[in-house]
Enzyme design. Structure first.
Site, PDB file in Angstrom:
ATOM      1  N   GLU A   1      47.603 -48.716  72.864  1.00 61.34           N
ATOM      2  CA  GLU A   1      49.662 -48.085  73.200  1.00 61.34           C
ATOM      3  C   GLU A   1      49.747 -49.888  72.874  1.00 61.34           C
ATOM      4  OE1 GLU A   1      51.113 -45.517  76.011  1.00 61.34           O
ATOM      5  OE2 GLU A   1      53.136 -46.795  75.877  1.00 61.34           O
TER       6      GLU A   1
ATOM      7  N   ARG B   1      57.989 -53.696  72.968  1.00 57.22           N
ATOM      8  CA  ARG B   1      59.065 -54.836  74.287  1.00 57.22           C
ATOM      9  C   ARG B   1      59.039 -56.212  74.455  1.00 57.22           C
ATOM     10  NH1 ARG B   1      56.418 -52.585  80.127  1.00 57.22           N
ATOM     11  NH2 ARG B   1      56.448 -49.942  79.271  1.00 57.22           N
TER      12      ARG B   1
ATOM     13  N   THR C   1      56.707 -47.250  74.255  1.00 58.08           N
ATOM     14  CA  THR C   1      58.090 -48.129  74.625  1.00 58.08           C
ATOM     15  C   THR C   1      59.174 -47.423  73.697  1.00 58.08           C
ATOM     16  OG1 THR C   1      57.431 -49.437  75.812  1.00 58.08           O
ATOM     17  CG2 THR C   1      59.469 -49.342  76.070  1.00 58.08           C
TER      18      THR C   1
ATOM     19  N   LYS D   1      53.753 -37.018  78.037  1.00 66.46           N
ATOM     20  CA  LYS D   1      52.949 -38.284  78.987  1.00 66.46           C
ATOM     21  C   LYS D   1      54.183 -38.005  80.815  1.00 66.46           C
ATOM     22  CE  LYS D   1      54.072 -43.039  79.975  1.00 66.46           C
ATOM     23  NZ  LYS D   1      54.400 -44.737  78.886  1.00 66.46           N
TER      24      LYS D   1
HETATM   25  C1  3PG Z   1      53.911 -49.376  81.493  1.00 65.22           C
HETATM   26  O1  3PG Z   1      55.482 -48.888  81.396  1.00 65.22           O
HETATM   27  O2  3PG Z   1      54.433 -50.565  81.905  1.00 65.22           O
HETATM   28  C2  3PG Z   1      53.497 -48.274  81.969  1.00 65.22           C
HETATM   29  O3  3PG Z   1      53.200 -47.109  81.987  1.00 65.22           O
HETATM   30  C3  3PG Z   1      51.595 -48.880  82.039  1.00 65.22           C
HETATM   31  O4  3PG Z   1      52.214 -48.960  83.800  1.00 65.22           O
HETATM   32  P1  3PG Z   1      51.105 -49.470  84.405  1.00 65.22           P
HETATM   33  O5  3PG Z   1      51.372 -51.199  84.372  1.00 65.22           O
HETATM   34  O6  3PG Z   1      51.006 -49.141  86.255  1.00 65.22           O
HETATM   35  O7  3PG Z   1      50.172 -49.238  84.059  1.00 65.22           O
END
Ligand code: 3PG
Length: 208
Positions: free
Chosen positions: A40, A44, A68, A128
């Site tokens: 994934e 961002r 995201t 999720k």
């Molecule tokens: C995020 O949005 O950054 C993910 O959910 C990953 O989260 P994490 O860095 O706590 O694994």
């Protein structure tokens, strides 16, 4: 492949925030080599779409998705960049309609039972659970197992190597997501062996 088939490919989906295009391919190769083919890439950073395009073209063993994804325009951009699935931290009606129109495998985020029920009504049965750590963690997943017995989850956000195995032992957890397999420090240093080792450990985790 639908989203359930994609989630079945590996117990852990690395959540990658790529700020330099040049690291995308070596990072993806290290993760795939370690046994985690489902990636994934979060939308961002300015480099995210190019990273997706490049990994899709140069690392064919990877199944690259966009994370995201907040609106239909981003969904469209991700699709054009070669994303084979999309992940969102939550979901809106517009986004769900966009996914349906595009027939894109989609992992929508939920934090509450009502959100899960609304998405189940729209035909989404793998969700999720985000942010898993802050929103109740394993306790939430255990508590909803009976009332939401038709649903499975990918807890993400606050899951790491010390907790992933316990999440994966739950019957309603299909896989988990997390950034711990690609620590910033290792990525900045180009320490792909470390990423590969972390991926291999994650890939060996058992699911219920
Ligand atoms: C995020 O949005 O950054 C993910 O959910 C990953 O989260 P994490 O860095 O706590 O694994």
């Amino acid at each position: 492949m639908d989203i359930a088939a994609i989630a079945a490919l590996a117990p852990v989906i690395p959540v990658l925030t790529i700020d330099r295009l040049e690291i995308a391919v070596p990072l993806a190769r290290a993760l795939v080599k370690g046994g985690l083919p489902v990636l994934e890439i979060t939308l961002r950073t300015d480099a995210a779409l190019d990273a997706m395009r490049t990994v899709a073209a140069e690392v064919p063993e990877a199944v690259v998705g966009a994370g995201t994804v907040l609106n239909p325009m981003q969904l469209q951009q991700a699709h054009m960049a070669g994303a084979r699935f999309a992940v969102s931290p939550g979901c809106t009606s517009d986004l769900a309609a966009g996914v349906a129109a595009m027939d894109m495998p989609f992992l929508p985020g939920v934090q509450t039972v009502s959100e899960a029920m609304t998405l189940a009504d729209r035909g989404f049965h793998l969700l999720k659970f985000f942010p898993a750590g802050a929103a109740g963690g394993m306790g939430w997943l255990k508590a909803v197992a009976a009332p939401l017995s038709g649903l499975r989850f990918c807890p993400t956000g606050g899951v790491d190597e010390s907790t992933a195995a316990s999440f994966l032992a739950l019957a309603n957890v299909a896989c988990v997501g997390g950034s711990w397999v690609a620590p910033q420090q290792a990525v900045s240093a180009g320490d792909w062996r470390r990423v590969e080792r972390l991926a291999a450990a994650a890939a060996s985790l058992k699911r219920s």
